[in-house]
Design a protein around this motif. Structure first.
Motif, PDB file in Angstrom:
ATOM      1  N   ASN A 161      -1.706   8.683 -37.343  1.00 52.19           N
ATOM      2  CA  ASN A 161      -2.479   9.788 -36.790  1.00 52.19           C
ATOM      3  C   ASN A 161      -1.570  10.555 -35.838  1.00 52.19           C
ATOM      4  O   ASN A 161      -1.125  10.013 -34.813  1.00 52.19           O
ATOM      5  N   ALA A 162      -1.276  11.825 -36.167  1.00 52.16           N
ATOM      6  CA  ALA A 162      -0.372  12.652 -35.366  1.00 52.16           C
ATOM      7  C   ALA A 162      -1.130  13.840 -34.804  1.00 52.16           C
ATOM      8  O   ALA A 162      -1.914  14.486 -35.512  1.00 52.16           O
ATOM      9  N   ASN A 163      -0.908  14.139 -33.515  1.00 58.50           N
ATOM     10  CA  ASN A 163      -1.545  15.273 -32.857  1.00 58.50           C
ATOM     11  C   ASN A 163      -0.500  16.028 -32.042  1.00 58.50           C
ATOM     12  O   ASN A 163       0.373  15.407 -31.404  1.00 58.50           O
ATOM     13  N   PHE A 164      -0.620  17.339 -32.077  1.00 59.02           N
ATOM     14  CA  PHE A 164       0.310  18.209 -31.337  1.00 59.02           C
ATOM     15  C   PHE A 164      -0.494  19.316 -30.659  1.00 59.02           C
ATOM     16  O   PHE A 164      -1.426  19.880 -31.242  1.00 59.02           O
ATOM     17  N   ALA A 165      -0.143  19.614 -29.415  1.00 61.28           N
ATOM     18  CA  ALA A 165      -0.801  20.688 -28.664  1.00 61.28           C
ATOM     19  C   ALA A 165       0.226  21.365 -27.776  1.00 61.28           C
ATOM     20  O   ALA A 165       1.137  20.712 -27.237  1.00 61.28           O
ATOM     21  N   THR A 166       0.091  22.686 -27.643  1.00 62.38           N
ATOM     22  CA  THR A 166       1.006  23.454 -26.789  1.00 62.38           C
ATOM     23  C   THR A 166       0.270  24.630 -26.184  1.00 62.38           C
ATOM     24  O   THR A 166      -0.765  25.076 -26.706  1.00 62.38           O
ATOM     25  N   THR A 167       0.799  25.136 -25.081  1.00 60.51           N
ATOM     26  CA  THR A 167       0.258  26.315 -24.403  1.00 60.51           C
ATOM     27  C   THR A 167       1.335  27.380 -24.365  1.00 60.51           C
ATOM     28  O   THR A 167       2.461  27.122 -23.905  1.00 60.51           O
ATOM     29  N   LEU A 168       0.993  28.590 -24.845  1.00 55.60           N
ATOM     30  CA  LEU A 168       1.926  29.707 -24.929  1.00 55.60           C
ATOM     31  C   LEU A 168       1.429  30.844 -24.049  1.00 55.60           C
ATOM     32  O   LEU A 168       0.293  31.320 -24.232  1.00 55.60           O
ATOM     33  N   ASP A 169       2.265  31.266 -23.106  1.00 53.66           N
ATOM     34  CA  ASP A 169       1.885  32.323 -22.168  1.00 53.66           C
ATOM     35  C   ASP A 169       2.611  33.616 -22.538  1.00 53.66           C
ATOM     36  O   ASP A 169       3.846  33.634 -22.617  1.00 53.66           O
ATOM     37  N   MET A 202       6.600  29.042 -23.720  1.00 51.62           N
ATOM     38  CA  MET A 202       5.950  27.728 -23.804  1.00 51.62           C
ATOM     39  C   MET A 202       5.897  27.097 -22.419  1.00 51.62           C
ATOM     40  O   MET A 202       6.922  26.828 -21.810  1.00 51.62           O
ATOM     41  N   THR A 203       4.690  26.891 -21.943  1.00 48.25           N
ATOM     42  CA  THR A 203       4.532  26.304 -20.612  1.00 48.25           C
ATOM     43  C   THR A 203       4.301  24.794 -20.661  1.00 48.25           C
ATOM     44  O   THR A 203       4.584  24.088 -19.696  1.00 48.25           O
ATOM     45  N   SER A 204       3.766  24.292 -21.764  1.00 46.48           N
ATOM     46  CA  SER A 204       3.557  22.843 -21.893  1.00 46.48           C
ATOM     47  C   SER A 204       3.431  22.495 -23.363  1.00 46.48           C
ATOM     48  O   SER A 204       3.071  23.332 -24.197  1.00 46.48           O
ATOM     49  N   ALA A 205       3.723  21.254 -23.675  1.00 49.34           N
ATOM     50  CA  ALA A 205       3.577  20.744 -25.042  1.00 49.34           C
ATOM     51  C   ALA A 205       3.376  19.236 -24.982  1.00 49.34           C
ATOM     52  O   ALA A 205       3.874  18.566 -24.061  1.00 49.34           O
ATOM     53  N   ASN A 206       2.635  18.734 -25.963  1.00 51.92           N
ATOM     54  CA  ASN A 206       2.359  17.296 -26.007  1.00 51.92           C
ATOM     55  C   ASN A 206       2.278  16.842 -27.449  1.00 51.92           C
ATOM     56  O   ASN A 206       1.670  17.503 -28.297  1.00 51.92           O
ATOM     57  N   ILE A 207       2.911  15.717 -27.736  1.00 50.95           N
ATOM     58  CA  ILE A 207       2.874  15.104 -29.062  1.00 50.95           C
ATOM     59  C   ILE A 207       2.446  13.648 -28.900  1.00 50.95           C
ATOM     60  O   ILE A 207       2.985  12.924 -28.050  1.00 50.95           O
ATOM     61  N   THR A 208       1.486  13.226 -29.694  1.00 52.20           N
ATOM     62  CA  THR A 208       1.062  11.820 -29.706  1.00 52.20           C
ATOM     63  C   THR A 208       1.053  11.313 -31.138  1.00 52.20           C
ATOM     64  O   THR A 208       0.610  12.017 -32.053  1.00 52.20           O
ATOM     65  N   LEU A 209       1.540  10.112 -31.320  1.00 49.91           N
ATOM     66  CA  LEU A 209       1.558   9.454 -32.629  1.00 49.91           C
ATOM     67  C   LEU A 209       0.923   8.082 -32.476  1.00 49.91           C
ATOM     68  O   LEU A 209       1.249   7.334 -31.539  1.00 49.91           O
ATOM     69  N   ASN A 210       0.021   7.740 -33.377  1.00 47.90           N
ATOM     70  CA  ASN A 210      -0.604   6.426 -33.403  1.00 47.90           C
ATOM     71  C   ASN A 210      -0.519   5.890 -34.828  1.00 47.90           C
ATOM     72  O   ASN A 210      -0.960   6.553 -35.774  1.00 47.90           O
ATOM     73  N   TYR A 211       0.035   4.709 -34.957  1.00 54.75           N
ATOM     74  CA  TYR A 211       0.258   4.138 -36.284  1.00 54.75           C
ATOM     75  C   TYR A 211      -0.173   2.680 -36.258  1.00 54.75           C
ATOM     76  O   TYR A 211       0.277   1.889 -35.428  1.00 54.75           O
ATOM     77  N   ALA A 212      -1.076   2.336 -37.166  1.00 53.40           N
ATOM     78  CA  ALA A 212      -1.536   0.956 -37.296  1.00 53.40           C
ATOM     79  C   ALA A 212      -1.331   0.502 -38.729  1.00 53.40           C
ATOM     80  O   ALA A 212      -1.733   1.193 -39.663  1.00 53.40           O
ATOM     81  N   LEU A 213      -0.691  -0.626 -38.912  1.00 56.02           N
ATOM     82  CA  LEU A 213      -0.456  -1.150 -40.246  1.00 56.02           C
ATOM     83  C   LEU A 213      -0.611  -2.667 -40.241  1.00 56.02           C
ATOM     84  O   LEU A 213      -0.508  -3.315 -39.194  1.00 56.02           O
TER      85      LEU A 213
END
Length: 910
Positions: A699-707, A732-743
């Protein structure tokens, strides 16, 4: 005695009282000689016979009474009383090979899969011999063709089952002599060389051994004793008893022992403490106390700890339940902690506590009302400093929260809903506490005043609807030190919020969905402020004014949106046949006027000039009226991308759907009243997206804020686009990446749901084991892993012929910050947890991580566990950090012998 052959291959033998009359004796001899030989000359394999203790009335009348009437005897009645029947009920029996009756010896012999039933007694064995003169039965094993003993006796009376080598039982006295008996009594498996059954409630055993092992013949451990008094369902009293492990006697022995074996679900009793020692608090006895089985619906456990330096702890735990109504539990923990010794500079003393309450109500009890509770409150430092907690995830938690709520639905027109709740939120770092005691919410269902009798809601006017909502709160903001003290309630705020939303929705130009709404709000407060300059303090101060006050506001909003579908076809012969794009653009508008009438002026200095504005409702729980207009337009676009992929399985005719991006959202807003000085027109653009890969395991999620605006040297946004300031279109004032992997090594269909770490979750920690697993120090018999061994399942049946089961959870987080052109990575960490079975009985797990910004290993836990069948051995080790400690345990899994254990702990130096 009369014999009657039935049509179902059953032979009924009815014993009747015998008289001294010679005719009766001759008649009986005739039937025994000719009748029995005639019957048993046939094949009697697998035939069932019934012995009746009393003759039928008809038979007795025809054979005795009628005969006496025919004889002209001067004696009307026989002076000798008839013999009483030797059995008080019917005996049913059968056998595979033969059932033989010996009239001289008064024996009935059953051979091969013999069965005998009498009253509440069931007896199955290879061979059964019934002596109906002595009222005794004997049962034993038989040998098969190889000379091996098979078909062991199985004696069942009521709920008690005994499986001996042989048994001798008297129907009249109910006494029995049993050789090598095997029986299950609750969680105990009992085997004895010789057992004497005194009556239905008392057994005496010689050379007995009892264990909780499922292997009755070769248990991995057992308690050996020479003599036992056994009362089924109640208790076991033994003489000299010693523990035997792997057939090796140990020096652990008791001169006598008492084991309660009540059939009740729970029995009151002592809980033996465990011995430990600490470098900071000395020697201790922990988790000793008493369990009170108060009733079938609730119980109470009282536990305590004591340390030689004076520290102590108390815990009260209670669970309650009523079927089809409700269930819950309550835990209260208190600890008085003393560090070091009085007179030393590091001496300290503090009291910490924690209260937990969980309650749920069955929806079937009353569908129109509900009550629930989830409470977790107490000292902010409890989970970090407790001497009797091993909840690793809880020590890293910064927030405790609670909620108790009651709701009721009134089935009137329009439908009404009422709810009362109490909430609590506590920050364990700042030790601030926010509570509502209580929150009142009341609402009326939507009313459609323009809907006709047909009930059709279509069009602008018919869709017009309104509601009424009431929200009342008693809000308290306090700290840990003032909790439940008079000062806690001094600054409490009371307020009510009334809202009446009026809205409608309709279709515009067939493809557009439009909605409009008007919202009216009225806020009531019982406390306001008065702001003025205090000449004595030479500062501006706020004075609290008690009394009712209110303000009223309204706002307008509208939205317009549509859905656009697009498909890109690549051909049915391609691996990716098509990509589908769904776009949902929407525009919204909101207007809130200025409510300047609720604002007053004050002087900010000693000059007396009233040059500042404020509202007396400032700081209220439901906000305050705005001073300036809000006139904004919002723009948002939501996108999803889905692919049609040819299935690898050639037998399937339909393509497989694969989600490429389950969301790609862009949103911003434009201020129509912006002047470019006090307010800028465009707000930053927020972009977020997410996707799942590898069969939804990643599960991958990405978020950023652009001014779009530039900033000056002080980092403030200016009314100048970034592209016109020599930069790119957006900054680009901020950015965040999260990865969650279960196997896991298990297939998706065969994957067993892991048992959630409910205690850690309840304390505010994570459900997964990325921050380690929590363990209940009060009961270390529970597994640190998925608990499969408690269910009697072997994870690996054959080590070399099976896959080694394992599972892994992986999480990665990356955060970038650039508000003031710092271009800094503020967060960059990875967390991993893994569990595996090295052998069918060995489990190993690890939880750890690394912080690339702080350049250090994050919270680490090592877990080891050995399944010893009836026993369990575990080691929980945190090798470094502020919470470095280890906990070793070995003990019997069974609850009835939970006190047979050995524990050793090393506490963190706090």
């Amino acid at each position: 005695m009369t014999l009657q052959k039935t049509s179902h291959n059953f032979t009924k033998i009815a014993f009747i009282p015998l008289h001294t009359n010679l005719f009766h004796i001759v008649l009986l001899s005739f039937f025994l000689t000719f009748g029995m030989s005639n019957i048993y000359s046939q094949d009697i394999s697998k035939k069932t016979k019934t012995i009746s203790a009393k003759p039928s009335k008809k038979e007795a009348k025809t054979t005795v009474t009628d005969t006496l009437k025919k004889e002209n005897d001067s004696i009307k009645t026989d002076s000798i009383k008839p013999k009483k029947a030797f059995l008080e009920g019917k005996v049913k029996y059968k056998a595979d090979q033969y059932a033989k009756i010996d009239q001289k010896k008064k024996l009935i012999t059953l051979y091969d899969n013999a069965e005998l039933y009498y009253q509440d007694i069931e007896l199955k064995s290879g061979k059964i011999v019934l002596d109906y003169e002595k009222n005794e039965v004997y049962a034993g094993r038989i040998k098969d063709s190889t000379g091996k003993f098979t078909q062991y006796p199985n004696f069942k009376q009521g709920t008690n089952v005994i499986e001996p080598d042989s048994i001798r039982f008297n129907f009249k006295t109910k006494k029995a002599l049993i050789w090598n008996s095997r029986t299950d009594q609750g969680e105990f498996n009992v085997k004895a060389a010789i057992t004497k059954k005194e009556n239905d409630s008392v057994y005496f055993l010689k050379g007995a051994r009892f264990t909780t092992s499922t292997n009755k013949e070769n248990p991995e451990y057992y308690f050996q004793t020479s003599k036992v008094k056994f009362i089924p369902g109640k208790k076991v009293i033994t003489g000299l008893t010693h523990l035997v492990i792997a057939d090796v006697p140990t020096p652990i022995a008791l001169p006598f022992a008492f084991f309660p074996m009540s059939k009740e679900t729970s029995v009151s009793g002592l809980i033996l403490p465990s011995y430990n020692d600490s470098n900071t608090r000395g020697f201790s006895l922990q988790n000793g106390g008493y369990y009170f089985a108060l009733s079938d619906h609730y119980d109470l456990t009282v536990l305590g700890d004591y340390y030689t330096n004076g520290s102590y702890g108390m815990r009260f735990e209670s669970a309650y339940a009523t079927r089809y109504k409700f269930r819950g539990n309550v835990n209260f923990r208190f600890e008085n902690l003393i560090n070091s010794e009085r007179g030393y500079p590091d001496y300290s003393r503090q009291n910490i506590y924690n209260i937990q309450w969980s309650h749920s109500r069955d929806s079937k009890a009353n569908p129109n009302s509900s009550f629930s509770a989830s409470v977790n409150l107490g000292s902010s430092k409890y989970f970090k400093q407790s001497i009797n907690q091993s909840n690793n995830g809880s020590t890293l938690n910064n927030t405790l929260s609670s909620s108790v709520s009651y709701s009721k639905t009134f089935n009137i027109i329009p439908q009404a809903r009422l709810s009362l709740s109490a909430t609590h939120s506590q920050n364990t770092q700042t030790e601030s506490i926010n509570m509502t005691l209580p929150t009142l919410q009341f609402s009326l269902d939507r009313i459609y005043p323009f809907v006709g009798k047909d009930g059709v809601k279509k069009g602008f006017f018919k869709n017009i609807n309104l509601q009424y909502n009431l929200n009342g709160r008693n809000y308290i903001n306090t700290t840990d030190s003032l909790f439940f003290k008079p000062g806690m309630f001094k600054d409490a705020q009371v307020g009510f919020q009334h809202s009446i939303p009026l809205s409608t929705n309709f279709k515009l130009f067939k493809y557009f969905s439009a909605s409009t709404s008007v919202n009216y709000e009225e806020i009531w407060y019982l406390k306001t402020i008065k702001r003025a300059y205090d000449t004595e303090k030479s500062a501006v101060v706020d004075q609290t004014v008690n009394g009712f006050d209110a303000f009223r506001t309204y706002n307008l909003s509208a939205s317009l949106g549509t859905t656009i579908y697009g498909t890109f076809n690549f051909g049915d012969d391609k691996k990716i046949q098509a990509i589908r794009h769904v776009m949902r653009p929407s525009i919204s508008y909101g207007y809130t006027p200025s409510f300047e009438k609720y604002y007053d002026t004050y002087s900010s200095d000693a000059s007396g000039r009233m040059d500042k504005q404020y509202t007396r409702f400032e700081g209220g729980m439901f906000g305050s009226p705005g001073l300036s207009n809000s006139n904004t337009m919002g723009i948002s676009i939501s996108n999803t991308f889905e692919a049609k992929v040819r299935d690898a399985d050639s037998t399937k005719t339909e393509p497989k759907k694969v989600m490429l991006l389950n969301n790609l959202n862009l949103s911003t807003s434009y201020n129509l009243d912006a002047d470019g000085v006090t307010a800028l027109a465009w707000s930053p653009v927020r972009v977020s997206t997410g996707a799942q890969f590898f069969e939804n395991k990643l599960n991958a999620n990405f978020a950023t804020t652009l001014d779009p605006y530039a900033i000056d040297n002080s980092g403030q946004r200016i009314n100048k686009y970034n592209i016109n300031n020599g930069g790119s279109l957006f900054r680009m004032t901020s950015a965040n990446i999260t990865l969650n992997y279960a196997l896991s090594s298990k297939d998706k269909d065969d994957k067993k749901n892991k048992t959630k770490d409910t205690q850690t979750t309840r304390n505010g920690g994570r459900e997964d084991d990325l921050f380690g697993t929590g363990s209940d120090i009060n009961d270390n018999r529970k597994s640190q892993f998925d608990g499969s061994e408690e269910e009697g399942e072997d994870t690996i049946s054959e080590f070399f012929n099976s896959k080694i089961p394992w599972d892994m959870t992986f999480a990665y987080s990356f955060t970038y910050g650039n508000n003031n052109r710092e271009k800094q990575i503020t967060g960059n960490s990875i967390m991993i947890s893994a569990n595996t079975d090295l052998t069918p009985k060995w489990k190993v797990g690890v939880s750890t991580g690394y912080d690339f910004v702080q350049k250090g290993v994050t919270y680490t836990q090592l877990r080891f566990e050995r399944d010893l069948s009836s026993w369990r051995m575990s080691l929980n080790w945190m090798p470094f950090g502020n919470n470095a400690n280890w906990n070793f345990f070995i003990g019997i899994k069974s609850g009835i012998l939970s006190d047979i254990k050995w524990e050793k702990r090393n506490y963190p130096n706090r």
